[in-house]
Design a protein around this motif. Structure first.
Motif, mmCIF file in Angstrom:
data_model
loop_
_atom_site.group_PDB
_atom_site.id
_atom_site.type_symbol
_atom_site.label_atom_id
_atom_site.label_comp_id
_atom_site.label_asym_id
_atom_site.label_seq_id
_atom_site.Cartn_x
_atom_site.Cartn_y
_atom_site.Cartn_z
ATOM 1 N N ASP A 8 29.232 48.049 19.188
ATOM 2 C CA ASP A 8 29.544 46.842 20.119
ATOM 3 C C ASP A 8 31.121 47.458 21.105
ATOM 4 O OD1 ASP A 8 27.886 44.844 19.441
ATOM 5 O OD2 ASP A 8 28.754 44.033 18.398
ATOM 6 N N ASP A 60 38.049 49.282 8.872
ATOM 7 C CA ASP A 60 37.239 48.050 8.976
ATOM 8 C C ASP A 60 35.940 48.615 9.199
ATOM 9 O OD1 ASP A 60 37.600 44.948 10.159
ATOM 10 O OD2 ASP A 60 36.201 45.803 11.401
ATOM 11 N N GLN A 68 27.094 37.439 7.629
ATOM 12 C CA GLN A 68 26.798 38.235 8.334
ATOM 13 C C GLN A 68 27.651 40.287 7.906
ATOM 14 O OE1 GLN A 68 26.343 39.239 12.672
ATOM 15 N NE2 GLN A 68 26.373 40.783 12.897
ATOM 16 N N GLY A 69 27.244 40.771 7.267
ATOM 17 C CA GLY A 69 28.266 41.894 6.638
ATOM 18 C C GLY A 69 28.568 42.066 4.801
ATOM 19 N N LYS A 87 31.296 48.461 9.812
ATOM 20 C CA LYS A 87 30.724 48.315 10.424
ATOM 21 C C LYS A 87 29.408 48.976 10.071
ATOM 22 C CE LYS A 87 34.172 46.187 13.632
ATOM 23 N NZ LYS A 87 33.592 44.270 13.526
ATOM 24 N N ASP A 120 33.171 45.608 21.517
ATOM 25 C CA ASP A 120 34.727 45.300 21.127
ATOM 26 C C ASP A 120 34.848 45.709 20.436
ATOM 27 O OD1 ASP A 120 35.888 42.264 21.183
ATOM 28 O OD2 ASP A 120 35.194 42.051 19.923
ATOM 29 N N THR A 121 34.434 46.989 19.273
ATOM 30 C CA THR A 121 34.889 47.355 18.574
ATOM 31 C C THR A 121 35.034 48.727 18.993
ATOM 32 O OG1 THR A 121 32.615 47.003 16.739
ATOM 33 C CG2 THR A 121 34.200 48.809 16.341
ATOM 34 N N ARG A 176 24.732 47.653 14.551
ATOM 35 C CA ARG A 176 25.109 46.680 15.723
ATOM 36 C C ARG A 176 26.729 46.822 16.147
ATOM 37 N NH1 ARG A 176 26.740 42.523 17.421
ATOM 38 N NH2 ARG A 176 26.294 41.296 15.384
ATOM 39 N N THR A 177 27.184 46.230 14.929
ATOM 40 C CA THR A 177 28.379 46.328 15.122
ATOM 41 C C THR A 177 29.882 47.503 15.201
ATOM 42 O OG1 THR A 177 28.835 46.231 12.437
ATOM 43 C CG2 THR A 177 28.291 43.305 14.130
#
Length: 169
Positions: free
Chosen positions: A107, A98, A33-34, A100, A109-110, A103-104
């Motif tokens: 998030d 980073d 993913q990514g 992204k 968490d991001t 969805r990432t």
């Protein structure tokens, strides 16, 4: 953190064509993913030969890679965040970014990771820059806000916290 002269990869990894990678050869897993987003960003960086000395694709675990400690507020545990990219710009500035997508980028968490990265960059000093990077409508943007907040369906143009990556050159 020091970039090693050599990294070991399993046979699963495949060489990816590049021109400004800090080492002779650049390897990635063929699927994860990514990956497509990261390949796209690497190609973007490779077009900046006059502006970038080199770039490094950071690993995602282990002592040989750069990590930032952050508090995952959901689990209440301290964790490590491995930003995807370290870039040495021609002017001597070091970038830590980073990438992204989708969805990432939204998030929770991001947000925790982004905020910890901004704190670390501030500790490092004026010759450092970085943040979360996304591509929208063919343009790469980065967010270096101390408080990262990006919602699903939001555009970078809806927030003053996103700058075109091109401004760094």
């Amino acid at each position: 953190f020091t970039i090693q002269t050599e990294y070991r990869y399993t046979d699963d990894y495949k060489e990816v064509e590049q021109s400004l990678y800090v080492l002779d050869k650049f390897y990635l897993l063929p699927t994860y993913q990514g990956r497509d987003n990261e390949i796209k960003f690497a190609k973007y960086l490779d077009k900046k030969k006059g502006k970038i000395e080199w770039w490094f694709k950071n690993g995602n675990q282990g002592k040989d890679y750069f990590a930032v400690r952050y508090l995952n507020e959901d689990s209440k545990k301290e964790e490590l965040f491995y930003p995807d990219w370290i870039i040495l710009f021609k002017n001597g500035t070091v970038g830590i970014f980073d990438t992204k997508k989708g969805r990432t980028a939204t998030d929770k968490d991001t947000a925790y990771k982004a905020q910890a990265l901004q704190k670390k960059i501030k500790e490092f000093g004026k010759k450092y820059v970085g943040g979360i990077v996304i591509e929208e409508s063919g343009i790469w943007y980065y967010n270096n806000s101390p408080k990262y907040n990006f919602k699903e369906g939001q555009s970078v143009n809806d927030s003053k916290d996103w700058e075109p990556f091109e401004k760094l050159f």
